[in-house]
Design an enzyme around this catalytic site. Structure first.
Site, PDB file in Angstrom:
ATOM      1  CG  HIS A 114      -4.011 -39.004  -1.920  1.00  0.00           C
ATOM      2  ND1 HIS A 114      -2.799 -39.488  -2.362  1.00  0.00           N
ATOM      3  CD2 HIS A 114      -3.731 -37.835  -1.287  1.00  0.00           C
ATOM      4  CE1 HIS A 114      -1.841 -38.661  -1.992  1.00  0.00           C
ATOM      5  NE2 HIS A 114      -2.376 -37.645  -1.346  1.00  0.00           N
TER       6      HIS A 114
ATOM      7  CB  ALA B 238     -11.192 -15.187   5.419  1.00  0.00           C
TER       8      ALA B 238
ATOM      9  CE  LYS C 145     -23.304 -23.823  -2.423  1.00  0.00           C
ATOM     10  NZ  LYS C 145     -22.556 -24.878  -2.911  1.00  0.00           N
TER      11      LYS C 145
END
Length: 187
Positions: free
Chosen positions: A114, A159, A179
């Protein structure tokens, strides 16, 4: 004049409150609700329903409830696809997932963004960019993939990672934003 669906499919800004766009989302919401109501003790019924939702799929498809999506027909998964509980795929743009992909619980793959400015958000504008996920990829729990990202082959997403940029083949990524941590072997 182009329709909002035409704008959406071209990758341009579109109004997500448009009746045609809303109808597409409502159909997907209904099918996901039906899928999520099927007991886990009936995996064949679950598979049949998820096949109705997805645009294309390979053999050995396994999706656990709850599952939610924006359209469904833009989701294309390869062979041996497995997702754990609570996967959300906002697939207003195509989401292409390769072979031998495992997705942990509570993950989200998002193709929709958006505007950064309040005026655009007040106009209910959105823009969709495709997401591509290669072969032999594993997402740990609570991974988020943002619009326009391509994830290579033999990638592990740790995770909790938020993937904001493309990930090259044979890479372990972690963190917010994700990263590269190290290279992975192919064996």
């Amino acid at each position: 004049m182009r329709s909002e669906l035409d704008k959406l499919e071209a990758g341009d800004w579109y109004c997500f409150s448009d009746a045609e766009v809303a109808a597409r989302k409502a159909r997907a919401a209904k099918l996901c609700q039906e899928f999520n109501a099927i007991p886990a003790t009936e995996p064949k019924k679950q598979t049949t329903k998820i096949q109705e939702i997805f645009g294309s799929y390979g053999d050995n498809l396994s999706v656990q409830a709850n599952f939610n999506c924006d359209y469904g027909k833009n989701i294309h998964v390869g062979q041996n696809f497995l997702s754990n509980y609570n996967l959300t795929i906002l697939d207003m743009a195509p989401v292409k997932i390769g072979n031998n992909v495992m997705i942990g619980p509570n993950c989200g793959i998002y193709t929709v963004n958006h505007p950064m400015n309040p005026a655009g958000r007040r106009q209910y504008l959105a823009q969709a960019q495709p997401v591509t996920i290669g072969n032999d990829v594993w997402f740990g729990g609570s991974v988020t993939v943002l619009p326009g990202v391509t994830i290579g082959n033999n990638v592990v997403i740790a995770a909790g990672a938020v993937v904001t940029k493309d990930v090259p083949d044979n890479t372990l990524v972690a963190g917010v934003p994700a990263k590269a941590i190290r290279k992975l072997t192919q064996n």
